[in-house]
Design an enzyme around this catalytic site. Structure first.
Site, PDB file in Angstrom:
ATOM      1  N   ASP A  80      -7.574  -5.683   2.800  1.00 21.24           N
ATOM      2  CA  ASP A  80      -6.935  -4.374   2.890  1.00 21.24           C
ATOM      3  C   ASP A  80      -7.288  -3.728   4.229  1.00 21.24           C
ATOM      4  O   ASP A  80      -8.439  -3.472   4.517  1.00 21.24           O
ATOM      5  CB  ASP A  80      -7.468  -3.510   1.739  1.00 21.24           C
ATOM      6  CG  ASP A  80      -6.833  -2.134   1.680  1.00 21.24           C
ATOM      7  OD1 ASP A  80      -7.229  -1.356   0.792  1.00 21.24           O
ATOM      8  OD2 ASP A  80      -5.970  -1.836   2.525  1.00 21.24           O
ATOM      9  N   GLY A  81      -6.206  -3.534   5.046  1.00 21.93           N
ATOM     10  CA  GLY A  81      -6.432  -2.873   6.337  1.00 21.93           C
ATOM     11  C   GLY A  81      -5.967  -3.758   7.482  1.00 21.93           C
ATOM     12  O   GLY A  81      -6.539  -4.821   7.692  1.00 21.93           O
ATOM     13  N   HIS A 105      -7.245   1.543  -5.855  1.00 21.71           N
ATOM     14  CA  HIS A 105      -8.381   1.392  -4.924  1.00 21.71           C
ATOM     15  C   HIS A 105      -9.070   2.741  -4.810  1.00 21.71           C
ATOM     16  O   HIS A 105      -8.595   3.627  -4.098  1.00 21.71           O
ATOM     17  CB  HIS A 105      -7.838   0.900  -3.581  1.00 21.71           C
ATOM     18  CG  HIS A 105      -8.906   0.728  -2.532  1.00 21.71           C
ATOM     19  ND1 HIS A 105      -8.593   0.504  -1.212  1.00 21.71           N
ATOM     20  CD2 HIS A 105     -10.252   0.748  -2.601  1.00 21.71           C
ATOM     21  CE1 HIS A 105      -9.708   0.390  -0.518  1.00 21.71           C
ATOM     22  NE2 HIS A 105     -10.730   0.538  -1.338  1.00 21.71           N
ATOM     23  N   GLY A 140      -9.876   4.586   5.064  1.00 20.62           N
ATOM     24  CA  GLY A 140      -9.556   6.000   5.207  1.00 20.62           C
ATOM     25  C   GLY A 140      -8.193   6.281   5.795  1.00 20.62           C
ATOM     26  O   GLY A 140      -7.546   7.256   5.441  1.00 20.62           O
ATOM     27  N   MET A 161     -11.426   4.964  -3.366  1.00 22.52           N
ATOM     28  CA  MET A 161     -12.323   5.241  -2.242  1.00 22.52           C
ATOM     29  C   MET A 161     -12.922   6.636  -2.487  1.00 22.52           C
ATOM     30  O   MET A 161     -12.614   7.609  -1.767  1.00 22.52           O
ATOM     31  CB  MET A 161     -11.543   5.180  -0.925  1.00 22.52           C
ATOM     32  CG  MET A 161     -11.167   3.763  -0.545  1.00 22.52           C
ATOM     33  SD  MET A 161     -10.034   3.669   0.850  1.00 22.52           S
ATOM     34  CE  MET A 161      -8.482   3.679  -0.026  1.00 22.52           C
ATOM     35  N   MET A 174      -8.308   8.687  -2.268  1.00 24.43           N
ATOM     36  CA  MET A 174      -9.382   9.103  -1.367  1.00 24.43           C
ATOM     37  C   MET A 174      -9.837  10.529  -1.712  1.00 24.43           C
ATOM     38  O   MET A 174      -9.011  11.370  -2.070  1.00 24.43           O
ATOM     39  CB  MET A 174      -8.891   9.047   0.079  1.00 24.43           C
ATOM     40  CG  MET A 174      -8.401   7.665   0.499  1.00 24.43           C
ATOM     41  SD  MET A 174      -7.916   7.639   2.228  1.00 24.43           S
ATOM     42  CE  MET A 174      -7.149   6.022   2.310  1.00 24.43           C
ATOM     43  N   HIS A 179      -0.383  -1.070  -4.685  1.00 24.36           N
ATOM     44  CA  HIS A 179      -1.737  -0.692  -4.273  1.00 24.36           C
ATOM     45  C   HIS A 179      -1.780   0.796  -4.000  1.00 24.36           C
ATOM     46  O   HIS A 179      -1.064   1.311  -3.139  1.00 24.36           O
ATOM     47  CB  HIS A 179      -2.121  -1.477  -3.003  1.00 24.36           C
ATOM     48  CG  HIS A 179      -3.527  -1.280  -2.554  1.00 24.36           C
ATOM     49  ND1 HIS A 179      -4.589  -2.026  -3.023  1.00 24.36           N
ATOM     50  CD2 HIS A 179      -4.047  -0.398  -1.666  1.00 24.36           C
ATOM     51  CE1 HIS A 179      -5.703  -1.625  -2.434  1.00 24.36           C
ATOM     52  NE2 HIS A 179      -5.411  -0.639  -1.613  1.00 24.36           N
ATOM     53  N   SER A 224       0.848  -1.196   0.000  1.00 28.86           N
ATOM     54  CA  SER A 224       0.000   0.000   0.000  1.00 28.86           C
ATOM     55  C   SER A 224       0.882   1.244   0.000  1.00 28.86           C
ATOM     56  O   SER A 224       1.468   1.606   1.025  1.00 28.86           O
ATOM     57  CB  SER A 224      -0.894  -0.012   1.242  1.00 28.86           C
ATOM     58  OG  SER A 224      -1.655   1.177   1.276  1.00 28.86           O
ATOM     59  N   MET A 260     -12.748  -5.109   2.720  1.00 32.19           N
ATOM     60  CA  MET A 260     -12.093  -4.171   3.628  1.00 32.19           C
ATOM     61  C   MET A 260     -12.089  -4.766   5.032  1.00 32.19           C
ATOM     62  O   MET A 260     -13.146  -5.139   5.562  1.00 32.19           O
ATOM     63  CB  MET A 260     -12.819  -2.830   3.626  1.00 32.19           C
ATOM     64  CG  MET A 260     -12.634  -2.010   2.347  1.00 32.19           C
ATOM     65  SD  MET A 260     -10.911  -1.750   1.897  1.00 32.19           S
ATOM     66  CE  MET A 260     -10.337  -0.806   3.305  1.00 32.19           C
ATOM     67  N   GLY A 316      -2.948   2.273   9.922  1.00 38.58           N
ATOM     68  CA  GLY A 316      -2.740   2.156  11.366  1.00 38.58           C
ATOM     69  C   GLY A 316      -3.978   1.801  12.166  1.00 38.58           C
ATOM     70  O   GLY A 316      -3.971   1.848  13.399  1.00 38.58           O
ATOM     71  N   GLY A 343       0.452  -2.657   4.501  1.00 36.83           N
ATOM     72  CA  GLY A 343       0.718  -1.252   4.808  1.00 36.83           C
ATOM     73  C   GLY A 343       1.622  -1.142   6.012  1.00 36.83           C
ATOM     74  O   GLY A 343       2.605  -1.876   6.134  1.00 36.83           O
ATOM     75  N   SER A 344       1.222  -0.247   6.931  1.00 37.74           N
ATOM     76  CA  SER A 344       2.071  -0.011   8.120  1.00 37.74           C
ATOM     77  C   SER A 344       2.115  -1.230   9.042  1.00 37.74           C
ATOM     78  O   SER A 344       3.008  -1.348   9.876  1.00 37.74           O
ATOM     79  CB  SER A 344       1.546   1.208   8.886  1.00 37.74           C
ATOM     80  OG  SER A 344       0.263   0.912   9.431  1.00 37.74           O
ATOM     81  N   ASP A 390      -4.083   3.805  -2.766  1.00 36.77           N
ATOM     82  CA  ASP A 390      -5.321   4.232  -2.117  1.00 36.77           C
ATOM     83  C   ASP A 390      -5.645   5.657  -2.547  1.00 36.77           C
ATOM     84  O   ASP A 390      -4.891   6.586  -2.256  1.00 36.77           O
ATOM     85  CB  ASP A 390      -5.176   4.169  -0.602  1.00 36.77           C
ATOM     86  CG  ASP A 390      -5.244   2.737  -0.107  1.00 36.77           C
ATOM     87  OD1 ASP A 390      -4.427   2.350   0.715  1.00 36.77           O
ATOM     88  OD2 ASP A 390      -6.133   1.998  -0.590  1.00 36.77           O
TER      89      ASP A 390
HETATM   90  C1  DX5 Z   1      -7.337   1.464   4.495  1.00 36.80           C
HETATM   91  C2  DX5 Z   1      -5.896   1.822   4.359  1.00 36.80           C
HETATM   92  C3  DX5 Z   1      -5.020   0.620   4.144  1.00 36.80           C
HETATM   93  C4  DX5 Z   1      -3.681   0.899   4.635  1.00 36.80           C
HETATM   94  C5  DX5 Z   1      -3.074  -0.376   5.105  1.00 36.80           C
HETATM   95  O1  DX5 Z   1      -8.108   2.561   4.159  1.00 36.80           O
HETATM   96  O2  DX5 Z   1      -5.737   2.683   3.289  1.00 36.80           O
HETATM   97  O3  DX5 Z   1      -4.940   0.248   2.771  1.00 36.80           O
HETATM   98  O4  DX5 Z   1      -2.868   1.481   3.701  1.00 36.80           O
HETATM   99  O5  DX5 Z   1      -2.197  -0.058   6.050  1.00 36.80           O
HETATM  100  P1  DX5 Z   1      -2.327  -0.619   7.553  1.00 36.80           P
HETATM  101  O6  DX5 Z   1      -1.493  -1.863   7.567  1.00 36.80           O
HETATM  102  O7  DX5 Z   1      -1.749   0.473   8.380  1.00 36.80           O
HETATM  103  O8  DX5 Z   1      -3.767  -0.855   7.845  1.00 36.80           O
HETATM  104 ZN    ZN Z   2      -6.688   0.204  -0.223  1.00 41.22          ZN
END
Ligand code: DX5
Ligand code: ZN
Length: 222
Positions: free
Chosen positions: A175-176, A66, A142, A68, A37, A33, A8, A137, A145, A197-198, A35
């Site tokens: 995702d998430g 993605h 959004g 959103m 928004m 990926h 991500s 999801m 973390g 992601g993180s 994101d």
């Molecule tokens: C959801 C986030 C995730 C994020 C994932 O809206 O946009 O795609 O990047 O990172 P972590 O691992 O921090 O959920």
């Molecule tokens: Zn995403």
């Protein structure tokens, strides 16, 4: 079904993007990926079309866009979908989902639909054959973390069963909070594409190479 990792990029080191992209390619990431928004569909802004252009100028990896955003059909062309890319729209964000999925496919990209945690899988009942992937999801979209929404795990399993009956080749992405521990559970439930992601790929305690190997090790079952 092949296991695929989709870093991500909103969680990448944006001040050293080229270096991160190089490390991701070396670690055999399957998709990048992105994101996107709009501050409407989700209460945040992140990456945009110019960021995608910059990524495409540096990396040849396919992108997993993605969206959103409200009414994604109005903004699709801004992202210049390419063959091999995934374009993922939210079921909750458009009035004419079946037509939108056909439009994405006509552009040469892989059509995908994302479901927020509260959205039932049966909202996709009449478009199961129009999509190549469903994004479940596992947090409320959004922000990075956040913590896993527990009800999303059985939802993955139920989605896999529904797809196995109507479109067995369709993939499931999560995702998430795809942490190393959560990823194992998500994989066992039926996900095969993991947005890191993180919580994993960009986890501060590991290099990208270490994290990608660790995540892959969590989701490949003997
Ligand atoms: C959801 C986030 C995730 C994020 C994932 O809206 O946009 O795609 O990047 O990172 P972590 O691992 O921090 O959920
Ligand atoms: Zn995403």
């Amino acid at each position: 079904m092949d296991i695929k990792l989709a870093p991500s990029l909103m969680c990448a080191d944006l001040t050293h993007l080229a270096a991160d992209l190089e490390a991701l390619e070396a670690a055999k990431a399957d998709y990048l990926h992105l994101d996107i928004m709009d501050g409407q569909f989700v209460p945040n802004f992140t990456l945009g079309p110019d960021f995608l252009k910059a990524v495409r100028s540096i990396s040849s990896l396919p992108v997993d866009i993605h969206l959103m955003v409200e009414r994604p059909e109005l903004h699709l062309q801004l992202f210049d979908p390419q063959p091999g890319d995934i374009v993922c729209v939210h079921q909750e964000a458009t009035y004419h989902l079946q037509r939108l999925l056909q439009t994405i496919r006509d552009l040469g990209a892989k059509p995908a639909v994302a479901l927020n945690p509260a959205t039932p899988i049966h909202m996709l009942e009449h478009v199961l054959e129009d999509l190549d992937m469903v994004l479940i999801m596992t947090v409320n979209p959004g922000y990075a973390g956040q913590k896993l929404v527990p009800a999303s795990l059985p939802k993955i399993r139920a989605m896999r069963q529904l797809l196995d009956g109507a479109n067995p080749d369709a993939e499931i992405e999560v995702d998430g909070n795809v942490s190393f521990a959560n990823a194992s559970r998500m994989g066992e439930a039926g996900a095969n594409i993991f947005v890191g992601g993180s919580s994993s790929i960009f986890h501060p305690g590991f290099t990208i190479d270490e994290a990608m190997a660790k995540l892959r090790g969590c989701v490949i079952f003997p």
